[in-house]
Design a protein around this motif. Structure first.
Motif, PDB file in Angstrom:
ATOM      1  N   UNK A 163       0.836  -1.200   0.000  1.00 54.89           N
ATOM      2  CA  UNK A 163       0.000   0.000   0.000  1.00 54.89           C
ATOM      3  C   UNK A 163       0.871   1.251   0.000  1.00 54.89           C
ATOM      4  N   UNK A 164       0.545   2.181  -0.879  1.00 59.42           N
ATOM      5  CA  UNK A 164       1.250   3.461  -0.942  1.00 59.42           C
ATOM      6  C   UNK A 164       0.406   4.517  -0.241  1.00 59.42           C
ATOM      7  N   UNK A 165       0.879   4.968   0.922  1.00 55.30           N
ATOM      8  CA  UNK A 165       0.151   5.975   1.689  1.00 55.30           C
ATOM      9  C   UNK A 165       0.441   7.385   1.186  1.00 55.30           C
ATOM     10  N   UNK A 166       1.624   7.566   0.594  1.00 54.02           N
ATOM     11  CA  UNK A 166       2.036   8.873   0.078  1.00 54.02           C
ATOM     12  C   UNK A 166       2.940   8.626  -1.120  1.00 54.02           C
ATOM     13  N   UNK A 167       2.662   9.315  -2.226  1.00 57.87           N
ATOM     14  CA  UNK A 167       3.378   9.018  -3.469  1.00 57.87           C
ATOM     15  C   UNK A 167       4.032  10.266  -4.039  1.00 57.87           C
ATOM     16  N   UNK A 168       5.369  10.261  -4.068  1.00 57.99           N
ATOM     17  CA  UNK A 168       6.157  11.282  -4.767  1.00 57.99           C
ATOM     18  C   UNK A 168       5.688  12.702  -4.445  1.00 57.99           C
ATOM     19  N   UNK A 169       5.603  13.023  -3.155  1.00 57.68           N
ATOM     20  CA  UNK A 169       5.127  14.348  -2.751  1.00 57.68           C
ATOM     21  C   UNK A 169       6.218  15.384  -2.949  1.00 57.68           C
ATOM     22  N   UNK A 170       5.935  16.392  -3.755  1.00 58.87           N
ATOM     23  CA  UNK A 170       6.791  17.554  -3.937  1.00 58.87           C
ATOM     24  C   UNK A 170       5.988  18.773  -3.491  1.00 58.87           C
ATOM     25  N   UNK A 188     -10.293  10.976   4.892  1.00 55.82           N
ATOM     26  CA  UNK A 188      -9.569  10.017   5.720  1.00 55.82           C
ATOM     27  C   UNK A 188      -8.755   9.085   4.826  1.00 55.82           C
ATOM     28  N   UNK A 189      -7.489   8.878   5.182  1.00 60.03           N
ATOM     29  CA  UNK A 189      -6.641   8.002   4.390  1.00 60.03           C
ATOM     30  C   UNK A 189      -6.016   8.659   3.180  1.00 60.03           C
ATOM     31  N   UNK A 190      -6.177   9.994   3.053  1.00 58.33           N
ATOM     32  CA  UNK A 190      -5.646  10.684   1.871  1.00 58.33           C
ATOM     33  C   UNK A 190      -4.137  10.874   1.933  1.00 58.33           C
ATOM     34  N   UNK A 191      -3.569  10.827   3.138  1.00 57.64           N
ATOM     35  CA  UNK A 191      -2.124  11.020   3.280  1.00 57.64           C
ATOM     36  C   UNK A 191      -1.737  12.215   4.118  1.00 57.64           C
ATOM     37  N   UNK A 192      -2.716  12.914   4.705  1.00 58.10           N
ATOM     38  CA  UNK A 192      -2.424  14.108   5.501  1.00 58.10           C
ATOM     39  C   UNK A 192      -1.566  13.770   6.720  1.00 58.10           C
ATOM     40  N   UNK A 193      -2.041  12.836   7.522  1.00 59.53           N
ATOM     41  CA  UNK A 193      -1.306  12.485   8.743  1.00 59.53           C
ATOM     42  C   UNK A 193       0.032  11.829   8.419  1.00 59.53           C
ATOM     43  N   UNK A 194       0.094  11.069   7.327  1.00 62.37           N
ATOM     44  CA  UNK A 194       1.368  10.475   6.918  1.00 62.37           C
ATOM     45  C   UNK A 194       2.378  11.569   6.604  1.00 62.37           C
ATOM     46  N   UNK A 195       1.943  12.610   5.912  1.00 63.88           N
ATOM     47  CA  UNK A 195       2.819  13.740   5.592  1.00 63.88           C
ATOM     48  C   UNK A 195       3.293  14.437   6.862  1.00 63.88           C
ATOM     49  N   UNK A 196       2.358  14.714   7.753  1.00 62.23           N
ATOM     50  CA  UNK A 196       2.687  15.403   8.991  1.00 62.23           C
ATOM     51  C   UNK A 196       3.613  14.564   9.861  1.00 62.23           C
ATOM     52  N   UNK A 197       3.310  13.285  10.001  1.00 59.71           N
ATOM     53  CA  UNK A 197       4.130  12.417  10.850  1.00 59.71           C
ATOM     54  C   UNK A 197       5.530  12.214  10.271  1.00 59.71           C
ATOM     55  N   UNK A 213      -4.856  16.500  -0.747  1.00 55.05           N
ATOM     56  CA  UNK A 213      -4.355  15.168  -1.044  1.00 55.05           C
ATOM     57  C   UNK A 213      -5.522  14.229  -1.317  1.00 55.05           C
ATOM     58  N   UNK A 214      -5.307  13.301  -2.227  1.00 60.07           N
ATOM     59  CA  UNK A 214      -6.308  12.273  -2.513  1.00 60.07           C
ATOM     60  C   UNK A 214      -5.576  10.974  -2.802  1.00 60.07           C
ATOM     61  N   UNK A 215      -5.884   9.960  -2.007  1.00 63.10           N
ATOM     62  CA  UNK A 215      -5.276   8.635  -2.176  1.00 63.10           C
ATOM     63  C   UNK A 215      -3.751   8.711  -2.223  1.00 63.10           C
ATOM     64  N   UNK A 216      -3.185   9.565  -1.367  1.00 65.29           N
ATOM     65  CA  UNK A 216      -1.736   9.653  -1.260  1.00 65.29           C
ATOM     66  C   UNK A 216      -1.058  10.544  -2.275  1.00 65.29           C
ATOM     67  N   UNK A 217      -1.824  11.209  -3.123  1.00 63.08           N
ATOM     68  CA  UNK A 217      -1.234  12.072  -4.153  1.00 63.08           C
ATOM     69  C   UNK A 217      -1.706  13.507  -3.987  1.00 63.08           C
ATOM     70  N   UNK A 218      -0.821  14.436  -4.285  1.00 64.51           N
ATOM     71  CA  UNK A 218      -1.136  15.857  -4.223  1.00 64.51           C
ATOM     72  C   UNK A 218      -1.925  16.252  -5.463  1.00 64.51           C
ATOM     73  N   UNK A 219      -3.139  16.771  -5.251  1.00 66.67           N
ATOM     74  CA  UNK A 219      -3.963  17.159  -6.401  1.00 66.67           C
ATOM     75  C   UNK A 219      -4.155  18.668  -6.493  1.00 66.67           C
ATOM     76  N   UNK A 220      -3.788  19.394  -5.437  1.00 68.90           N
ATOM     77  CA  UNK A 220      -3.793  20.860  -5.516  1.00 68.90           C
ATOM     78  C   UNK A 220      -2.811  21.413  -4.509  1.00 68.90           C
ATOM     79  N   UNK A 221      -2.082  22.435  -4.913  1.00 70.32           N
ATOM     80  CA  UNK A 221      -1.246  23.206  -4.006  1.00 70.32           C
ATOM     81  C   UNK A 221      -1.216  24.647  -4.502  1.00 70.32           C
ATOM     82  N   UNK A 222      -1.678  25.556  -3.676  1.00 69.59           N
ATOM     83  CA  UNK A 222      -1.702  26.961  -4.050  1.00 69.59           C
ATOM     84  C   UNK A 222      -2.446  27.754  -3.010  1.00 69.59           C
ATOM     85  N   UNK A 223      -2.703  29.019  -3.305  1.00 68.78           N
ATOM     86  CA  UNK A 223      -3.382  29.862  -2.335  1.00 68.78           C
ATOM     87  C   UNK A 223      -4.867  29.533  -2.285  1.00 68.78           C
TER      88      UNK A 223
END
Length: 254
Positions: free
Chosen positions: A14-21, A36-45, A205-215
């Protein structure tokens, strides 16, 4: 600045977080959104060194987290996604532990603890165990511990959960003031109104992938007249949510 470079976390297959830039600027309030399970807590931890990424690198002000872990951890105040820890300790013992870990002077500890205890109405609970507290009081105790050493970087995972309206308001005001001092606040939330109210920038984040980053403003501008909730659900929710709701309403009226 905090930078995630190709950060991936796997648990077996299982990939909890994938290639986060991702880059988080100093002096801003940065919010993580996702189901839930999108990868937020994995990123923070990963950022607070609770877990180790499978691959990739995290930098804080140009320093590698792996190579400068202790120094970076001393700059961070962390509120986890559950306050159910150190339950056998009294609140005072827990705060003593935090003060010792951050090498606070007795005078600084007393001053900060009095201020935070007044703010969160916890100054009369030093001798009570965390296990005896309600969920909201545990959350306050953990918040006080995280903010006690006045760290540069606040990392708060669902920090408003269980807080009463006054405590929630006070925490949000403190977050604004911390960022205004040129410090960094990172938090995750499911409460989209709070995110819209506070965040300078967002990551979705959705399913471990970043789908938006901005203001936040740029995201709202993508769909003028729509709420953040509607835009978020269109991006991260089930595509057929509106159809499911319509089917449910139709079945109710049959």
């Amino acid at each position: 600045m905090i930078r995630f470079q190709q950060v991936t976390k796997q648990y077996g297959s299982k990939t909890a977080l994938k290639d986060l830039n991702l880059e988080i600027k100093t002096g801003e309030i940065f919010g993580f959104l996702g189901h839930n399970g999108a990868g937020k807590s994995t990123t923070i931890k990963s950022l607070v060194s609770v877990i180790e990424p499978t691959s990739g690198t995290i930098f804080v002000d140009g320093q590698s987290l792996t190579e400068n872990r202790l120094a970076i951890k001393k700059r961070i105040g962390y509120v986890p996604d559950t306050p159910d820890m150190f339950l056998a300790l009294t609140a005072g013992e827990y705060w003593d532990l935090i003060a010792a870990a951050y090498e606070m002077t007795p005078a600084d500890k007393a001053r900060r603890l009095r201020k935070l205890g007044d703010l969160f109405d916890m100054n009369h609970h030093h001798e009570e165990t965390l296990s005896s507290f309600s969920h909201g009081m545990r959350q306050k105790a953990i918040l006080i511990g995280a903010l006690l050493p006045d760290p540069d970087i606040w990392i708060l995972d669902e920090p408003m959960t269980g807080l009463d309206p006054q405590a929630s308001y006070d925490l949000k005001e403190m977050m604004k003031q911390h960022a205004a001092r040129g410090k960094t606040v990172i938090f995750s939330t499911h409460v989209l109104d709070t995110a819209q109210q506070l965040c300078d920038e967002l990551a979705i984040l959705k399913a471990g992938e970043l789908i938006y980053n901005g203001t936040t403003d740029d995201l709202l501008a993508t769909s003028p007249g729509e709420s953040l909730e509607a835009i978020y659900l269109n991006m991260a929710g089930r595509k057929a949510d509106h159809e499911l709701v319509a089917d449910l309403e139709e079945s109710v009226h049959e």
